[in-house]
Design a protein around this motif. Structure first.
Motif, PDB file in Angstrom:
ATOM      1  N   HIS A  22       0.727  -1.049  -0.009  1.00  0.00           N
ATOM      2  CA  HIS A  22       0.092  -0.049  -0.058  1.00  0.00           C
ATOM      3  C   HIS A  22       0.948   1.139  -0.018  1.00  0.00           C
ATOM      4  O   HIS A  22       0.659   2.140  -0.604  1.00  0.00           O
ATOM      5  CB  HIS A  22      -0.904   0.029   1.217  1.00  0.00           C
ATOM      6  CG  HIS A  22      -1.757   1.254   1.365  1.00  0.00           C
ATOM      7  ND1 HIS A  22      -2.821   1.450   0.228  1.00  0.00           N
ATOM      8  CD2 HIS A  22      -1.695   2.191   2.163  1.00  0.00           C
ATOM      9  CE1 HIS A  22      -3.092   2.486   0.518  1.00  0.00           C
ATOM     10  NE2 HIS A  22      -2.764   2.907   1.803  1.00  0.00           N
ATOM     11  N   GLU A  23       1.827   1.046   0.673  1.00  0.00           N
ATOM     12  CA  GLU A  23       2.769   2.454   0.768  1.00  0.00           C
ATOM     13  C   GLU A  23       3.599   2.671  -0.257  1.00  0.00           C
ATOM     14  O   GLU A  23       3.775   3.908  -0.971  1.00  0.00           O
ATOM     15  CB  GLU A  23       3.877   2.235   2.164  1.00  0.00           C
ATOM     16  CG  GLU A  23       4.744   3.436   2.243  1.00  0.00           C
ATOM     17  CD  GLU A  23       3.894   4.711   2.693  1.00  0.00           C
ATOM     18  OE1 GLU A  23       4.411   5.589   2.316  1.00  0.00           O
ATOM     19  OE2 GLU A  23       3.040   4.554   3.281  1.00  0.00           O
ATOM     20  N   GLU A  24       4.055   1.636  -0.942  1.00  0.00           N
ATOM     21  CA  GLU A  24       4.699   1.672  -2.589  1.00  0.00           C
ATOM     22  C   GLU A  24       3.594   2.226  -3.466  1.00  0.00           C
ATOM     23  O   GLU A  24       4.105   3.076  -4.383  1.00  0.00           O
ATOM     24  CB  GLU A  24       5.104   0.408  -3.080  1.00  0.00           C
ATOM     25  CG  GLU A  24       6.350  -0.045  -2.257  1.00  0.00           C
ATOM     26  CD  GLU A  24       6.744  -1.673  -2.571  1.00  0.00           C
ATOM     27  OE1 GLU A  24       8.052  -1.801  -2.212  1.00  0.00           O
ATOM     28  OE2 GLU A  24       5.931  -2.463  -2.772  1.00  0.00           O
ATOM     29  N   GLN A  25       2.356   1.654  -3.294  1.00  0.00           N
ATOM     30  CA  GLN A  25       1.401   2.266  -4.446  1.00  0.00           C
ATOM     31  C   GLN A  25       1.051   3.832  -4.064  1.00  0.00           C
ATOM     32  O   GLN A  25       0.974   4.528  -5.088  1.00  0.00           O
ATOM     33  CB  GLN A  25       0.169   1.492  -4.064  1.00  0.00           C
ATOM     34  CG  GLN A  25      -0.936   1.957  -5.087  1.00  0.00           C
ATOM     35  CD  GLN A  25      -2.373   0.991  -4.826  1.00  0.00           C
ATOM     36  OE1 GLN A  25      -2.542   0.746  -3.515  1.00  0.00           O
ATOM     37  NE2 GLN A  25      -3.422   0.700  -6.063  1.00  0.00           N
ATOM     38  N   LYS A  26       0.966   4.258  -2.933  1.00  0.00           N
ATOM     39  CA  LYS A  26       0.863   5.683  -2.551  1.00  0.00           C
ATOM     40  C   LYS A  26       2.256   6.453  -3.148  1.00  0.00           C
ATOM     41  O   LYS A  26       1.934   7.408  -3.924  1.00  0.00           O
ATOM     42  CB  LYS A  26       0.979   5.850  -1.286  1.00  0.00           C
ATOM     43  CG  LYS A  26      -0.304   5.488  -0.588  1.00  0.00           C
ATOM     44  CD  LYS A  26      -0.375   5.718   0.949  1.00  0.00           C
ATOM     45  CE  LYS A  26       0.100   6.845   1.574  1.00  0.00           C
ATOM     46  NZ  LYS A  26      -0.062   6.973   3.090  1.00  0.00           N
ATOM     47  N   MET A  86       3.982   5.481  -5.748  1.00  0.00           N
ATOM     48  CA  MET A  86       4.043   5.587  -7.220  1.00  0.00           C
ATOM     49  C   MET A  86       2.914   6.469  -7.622  1.00  0.00           C
ATOM     50  O   MET A  86       3.094   7.435  -8.913  1.00  0.00           O
ATOM     51  CB  MET A  86       3.538   4.206  -7.719  1.00  0.00           C
ATOM     52  CG  MET A  86       4.660   3.013  -7.665  1.00  0.00           C
ATOM     53  SD  MET A  86       4.165   1.493  -8.174  1.00  0.00           S
ATOM     54  CE  MET A  86       3.685   1.682  -9.808  1.00  0.00           C
ATOM     55  N   MET A  87       1.740   6.708  -7.042  1.00  0.00           N
ATOM     56  CA  MET A  87       0.711   7.613  -7.591  1.00  0.00           C
ATOM     57  C   MET A  87       1.160   9.096  -7.082  1.00  0.00           C
ATOM     58  O   MET A  87       0.903  10.017  -8.196  1.00  0.00           O
ATOM     59  CB  MET A  87      -0.551   7.198  -6.571  1.00  0.00           C
ATOM     60  CG  MET A  87      -1.146   6.096  -6.952  1.00  0.00           C
ATOM     61  SD  MET A  87      -2.659   5.799  -5.788  1.00  0.00           S
ATOM     62  CE  MET A  87      -3.788   7.062  -6.240  1.00  0.00           C
ATOM     63  N   LEU A  88       1.870   9.327  -6.351  1.00  0.00           N
ATOM     64  CA  LEU A  88       2.705  10.813  -5.907  1.00  0.00           C
ATOM     65  C   LEU A  88       3.601  10.986  -6.857  1.00  0.00           C
ATOM     66  O   LEU A  88       3.674  12.173  -7.415  1.00  0.00           O
ATOM     67  CB  LEU A  88       2.981  10.585  -4.499  1.00  0.00           C
ATOM     68  CG  LEU A  88       3.850  11.834  -4.095  1.00  0.00           C
ATOM     69  CD1 LEU A  88       2.687  13.251  -3.933  1.00  0.00           C
ATOM     70  CD2 LEU A  88       4.278  11.742  -2.827  1.00  0.00           C
ATOM     71  N   TYR A  89       4.628  10.110  -7.366  1.00  0.00           N
ATOM     72  CA  TYR A  89       5.486  10.291  -8.152  1.00  0.00           C
ATOM     73  C   TYR A  89       4.586  10.714  -9.668  1.00  0.00           C
ATOM     74  O   TYR A  89       5.050  11.665 -10.248  1.00  0.00           O
ATOM     75  CB  TYR A  89       6.325   9.226  -8.315  1.00  0.00           C
ATOM     76  CG  TYR A  89       7.188   8.931  -9.623  1.00  0.00           C
ATOM     77  CD1 TYR A  89       8.491   9.949  -9.650  1.00  0.00           C
ATOM     78  CD2 TYR A  89       6.982   8.467 -10.836  1.00  0.00           C
ATOM     79  CE1 TYR A  89       9.150   9.988 -10.647  1.00  0.00           C
ATOM     80  CE2 TYR A  89       7.747   8.487 -11.965  1.00  0.00           C
ATOM     81  CZ  TYR A  89       9.129   9.099 -11.833  1.00  0.00           C
ATOM     82  OH  TYR A  89       9.757   9.199 -12.889  1.00  0.00           O
ATOM     83  N   TYR A  90       3.767   9.875 -10.201  1.00  0.00           N
ATOM     84  CA  TYR A  90       3.209  10.231 -11.446  1.00  0.00           C
ATOM     85  C   TYR A  90       2.244  11.476 -11.408  1.00  0.00           C
ATOM     86  O   TYR A  90       2.149  12.048 -12.384  1.00  0.00           O
ATOM     87  CB  TYR A  90       2.205   9.033 -11.704  1.00  0.00           C
ATOM     88  CG  TYR A  90       2.897   7.479 -12.274  1.00  0.00           C
ATOM     89  CD1 TYR A  90       3.867   7.708 -13.404  1.00  0.00           C
ATOM     90  CD2 TYR A  90       3.031   6.507 -11.525  1.00  0.00           C
ATOM     91  CE1 TYR A  90       4.628   6.864 -13.884  1.00  0.00           C
ATOM     92  CE2 TYR A  90       3.904   5.570 -12.033  1.00  0.00           C
ATOM     93  CZ  TYR A  90       4.605   5.636 -13.390  1.00  0.00           C
ATOM     94  OH  TYR A  90       5.307   4.464 -13.570  1.00  0.00           O
ATOM     95  N   TYR A  91       1.788  11.639 -10.261  1.00  0.00           N
ATOM     96  CA  TYR A  91       1.128  12.936 -10.142  1.00  0.00           C
ATOM     97  C   TYR A  91       1.980  14.338 -10.251  1.00  0.00           C
ATOM     98  O   TYR A  91       1.887  15.410 -10.904  1.00  0.00           O
ATOM     99  CB  TYR A  91       0.365  13.289  -8.820  1.00  0.00           C
ATOM    100  CG  TYR A  91      -0.308  14.482  -8.470  1.00  0.00           C
ATOM    101  CD1 TYR A  91      -1.380  14.816  -9.106  1.00  0.00           C
ATOM    102  CD2 TYR A  91       0.235  15.398  -7.414  1.00  0.00           C
ATOM    103  CE1 TYR A  91      -2.111  16.168  -8.841  1.00  0.00           C
ATOM    104  CE2 TYR A  91      -0.030  16.664  -7.335  1.00  0.00           C
ATOM    105  CZ  TYR A  91      -1.443  16.960  -7.956  1.00  0.00           C
ATOM    106  OH  TYR A  91      -2.095  18.164  -7.585  1.00  0.00           O
ATOM    107  N   ARG A  92       3.144  14.013  -9.676  1.00  0.00           N
ATOM    108  CA  ARG A  92       4.359  15.070  -9.599  1.00  0.00           C
ATOM    109  C   ARG A  92       4.885  15.362 -11.329  1.00  0.00           C
ATOM    110  O   ARG A  92       4.922  16.488 -11.648  1.00  0.00           O
ATOM    111  CB  ARG A  92       5.316  15.061  -8.785  1.00  0.00           C
ATOM    112  CG  ARG A  92       4.857  15.099  -7.395  1.00  0.00           C
ATOM    113  CD  ARG A  92       6.341  14.699  -6.483  1.00  0.00           C
ATOM    114  NE  ARG A  92       5.676  14.976  -4.942  1.00  0.00           N
ATOM    115  CZ  ARG A  92       6.499  14.495  -3.920  1.00  0.00           C
ATOM    116  NH1 ARG A  92       7.705  13.712  -4.398  1.00  0.00           N
ATOM    117  NH2 ARG A  92       6.273  14.830  -2.622  1.00  0.00           N
TER     118      ARG A  92
END
Length: 290
Positions: A236-240, A242-248
């Protein structure tokens, strides 16, 4: 030593180091013993917080009654005078009506509360994040610390019906409660790894090999419940992350598109020859038919 990351469902519980040659017939009960021991510490801490706030437990026939009802029924708490906390008590009414309201003084409350914090830290799930392994000795140590705090504040002991004393004497009755559903009997404990049941007739090394530096995620549950859910490919932490990275990255691309917008070049003020045409009197000439 093989490191086991023990989970119940998807929730991390604790880390445990065992030999690769450990018999699974012994390992499953050991994991259950530690798991249940941690639950016991948590229950005891919860009841001791109430003990510090509102004093000893009332007899069963007085719990939940108002003062008027107790007086009308002529009920008396015989343990109130026998179990007075060290240094005297301060009255703090228990609105639920489970405890008599004669709480320990501030100093004795701090003894209980500080011990609760230390015991919780010993068996906390945060130990997984800190990469600290938990064993049965640590669970026993936490229980001994809590027992010692109770003896300091109540050297004469607690009433036999008090949940704190019942937990310390292993006489707690959890039937019909949510806490009872969480407990897994050692004889009913079953371990799973990578979607496979770890058979009691085998050794741990039969599944994970001879590498003593292996870390595996095992899930504990009751026999007969079937296979637990598999671990996700990413946490779950890795997914968060990754989502933060792609949002940036998306925001950066938007900003670059805005910076590369050259539509302003068609504006009148950006025309390099506008001033020259104005001097020659040829500004705003339209070549099409009127």
């Amino acid at each position: 030593m093989v490191r086991l990351h023990v989970k119940r469902g998807d929730e991390s519980q604790f880390l445990l180091e065992v030999s690769g040659g450990a018999r699974l017939a012994d390992l499953a009960p050991l994991v259950a013993r530690i798991y249940n021991g941690r639950l016991k510490v948590q229950r005891l801490c919860s009841e001791m917080e109430e003990l510090a706030e509102h004093g000893i437990s009332l007899p069963y026939n007085m719990q939940g009654l108002t003062d008027e009802q107790i007086e009308e029924l002529k009920l008396k708490d015989e343990w109130a005078e026998k179990c007075v906390p060290s240094g005297g008590s301060v009255f703090k009414k228990d609105e639920i009506g489970r405890r008599n309201g004669h709480a320990p003084n501030e100093k004795m409350q701090q003894v209980i509360k500080k011990t609760i914090e230390e015991a919780k830290a010993l068996i906390s799930k945060k130990q997984v994040q800190a990469n600290v392994c938990v064993n049965m000795e640590m669970v026993t140590d936490a229980l001994d610390q809590l027992r010692g705090a109770v003896m300091i504040v109540y050297p004469m002991g607690l009433p036999p019906h008090d949940p704190v004393r019942m937990e310390l004497e292993d006489k707690e009755d959890l039937s019909g409660t949510h806490a009872g559903l969480e407990v897994i009997k050692e004889s009913e404990a079953q371990l799973w790894w990578a979607g496979k049941e770890l058979k009691e007739t085998k050794l741990l090394s039969d599944y994970v090999g001879k590498n003593e530096k292996t870390t595996i995620i095992v899930k504990i549950q009751k026999k007969g419940q079937g296979a637990p859910g598999r671990e996700p490919l990413i946490s779950h932490e890795e997914q968060k992350q990754m989502m933060l990275y792609y949002y940036r990255k998306q925001e950066e691309l938007k900003k670059l598109e805005e910076d590369e917008d050259d539509s302003f070049l068609n504006a009148e003020w950006a025309d390099n020859h506008a001033l020259k045409r104005q001097f020659h009197g040829v500004k705003d000439i339209k070549w099409g038919p009127r």
